[in-house]
Design a protein around this motif. Structure first.
Motif, PDB file in Angstrom:
ATOM      1  N   ASP A 118       0.843  -1.189   0.000  1.00  0.00           N
ATOM      2  CA  ASP A 118       0.000   0.000   0.000  1.00  0.00           C
ATOM      3  C   ASP A 118       0.880   1.241   0.000  1.00  0.00           C
ATOM      4  O   ASP A 118       2.090   1.151   0.203  1.00  0.00           O
ATOM      5  N   HIS A 119       0.265   2.394  -0.194  1.00  0.00           N
ATOM      6  CA  HIS A 119       1.025   3.644  -0.209  1.00  0.00           C
ATOM      7  C   HIS A 119       0.261   4.774   0.465  1.00  0.00           C
ATOM      8  O   HIS A 119       0.407   5.931   0.111  1.00  0.00           O
ATOM      9  N   GLU A 120      -0.562   4.412   1.458  1.00  0.00           N
ATOM     10  CA  GLU A 120      -1.327   5.430   2.188  1.00  0.00           C
ATOM     11  C   GLU A 120      -0.442   6.227   3.147  1.00  0.00           C
ATOM     12  O   GLU A 120      -0.622   7.420   3.308  1.00  0.00           O
ATOM     13  N   GLU A 121       0.498   5.560   3.788  1.00  0.00           N
ATOM     14  CA  GLU A 121       1.422   6.215   4.718  1.00  0.00           C
ATOM     15  C   GLU A 121       2.767   6.412   4.019  1.00  0.00           C
ATOM     16  O   GLU A 121       3.121   5.667   3.116  1.00  0.00           O
ATOM     17  N   ASP A 122       3.534   7.412   4.454  1.00  0.00           N
ATOM     18  CA  ASP A 122       4.809   7.730   3.805  1.00  0.00           C
ATOM     19  C   ASP A 122       5.772   6.547   3.765  1.00  0.00           C
ATOM     20  O   ASP A 122       6.393   6.285   2.737  1.00  0.00           O
ATOM     21  N   ASP A 123       5.896   5.825   4.894  1.00  0.00           N
ATOM     22  CA  ASP A 123       6.843   4.706   4.918  1.00  0.00           C
ATOM     23  C   ASP A 123       6.380   3.571   4.005  1.00  0.00           C
ATOM     24  O   ASP A 123       7.189   2.924   3.341  1.00  0.00           O
ATOM     25  N   GLU A 124       5.066   3.341   3.927  1.00  0.00           N
ATOM     26  CA  GLU A 124       4.520   2.339   3.006  1.00  0.00           C
ATOM     27  C   GLU A 124       4.786   2.750   1.564  1.00  0.00           C
ATOM     28  O   GLU A 124       5.151   1.930   0.732  1.00  0.00           O
ATOM     29  N   ALA A 125       4.576   4.030   1.274  1.00  0.00           N
ATOM     30  CA  ALA A 125       4.773   4.540  -0.088  1.00  0.00           C
ATOM     31  C   ALA A 125       6.227   4.378  -0.509  1.00  0.00           C
ATOM     32  O   ALA A 125       6.505   3.949  -1.634  1.00  0.00           O
ATOM     33  N   GLU A 126       7.160   4.697   0.385  1.00  0.00           N
ATOM     34  CA  GLU A 126       8.579   4.548   0.070  1.00  0.00           C
ATOM     35  C   GLU A 126       8.920   3.100  -0.250  1.00  0.00           C
ATOM     36  O   GLU A 126       9.640   2.818  -1.209  1.00  0.00           O
ATOM     37  N   CYS A 127       8.398   2.183   0.551  1.00  0.00           N
ATOM     38  CA  CYS A 127       8.664   0.752   0.364  1.00  0.00           C
ATOM     39  C   CYS A 127       8.076   0.274  -0.967  1.00  0.00           C
ATOM     40  O   CYS A 127       8.746  -0.415  -1.749  1.00  0.00           O
TER      41      CYS A 127
END
Length: 147
Positions: A118-127
């Motif tokens: 997912d990419h809802e949170e910044d760290d998720e988006a980066e990953c």
């Protein structure tokens, strides 16, 4: 490392880019993003169908580039990807990127979503962006996030 098995149904409700999306290429791009075997449907749609689905399932009244309907993550990834041809074409033109490369990105992006990325949170988006970039570079496409 061998790539996971993929059972694919490729549907063209909007056939405008059918030549850009031969089955063998779509399979290759999606398998590169799969971590487990998959049973997936990819449906290429027009803006009307894309908008209707986005409104019904996400309460957003516009056509988006890719919608992922994920059903199971393991032991088999089961999902439907809906890609709006008009949106992908417009985005590719606006970003100055090759249409085929943008489709590959959308298929990799949707396949990762189908596995729970997912990419809802910044760290998720980066990953997620790092994983997309790694896969696309390995497939011979440019980094989709490089400006």
């Amino acid at each position: 490392m061998s790539q996971p098995d993929l059972s694919l149904s490729l549907q063209f409700a909007d056939p405008r880019h059918k030549a850009v999306l031969p089955r063998h290429k779509v399979m290759r791009w999606m398998r590169a993003a799969l971590e487990l075997p998959g049973e997936m449907t990819v449906r290429i749609v027009d803006a009307e169908e894309g908008r209707t689905l986005n409104r019904e399932y996400r309460q957003k009244d516009y056509a988006t580039n890719v919608l992922t309907f994920d059903y199971t993550h393991e032991p088999v990834v089961a999902a439907d990807l809906v890609i709006c041809a008009e949106v992908v074409e417009r985005e590719a033109r606006e970003m100055g990127v090759d249409l085929t490369a943008h489709y590959a990105h959308m298929l990799v992006h949707g396949t990762l979503h189908a596995q729970g990325y997912d990419h809802e949170e910044d760290d998720e988006a980066e990953c997620m962006e790092a994983r997309e970039t790694e896969i696309l570079l390995a497939l011979g496409f440019p980094d989709p996030y490089k400006k």
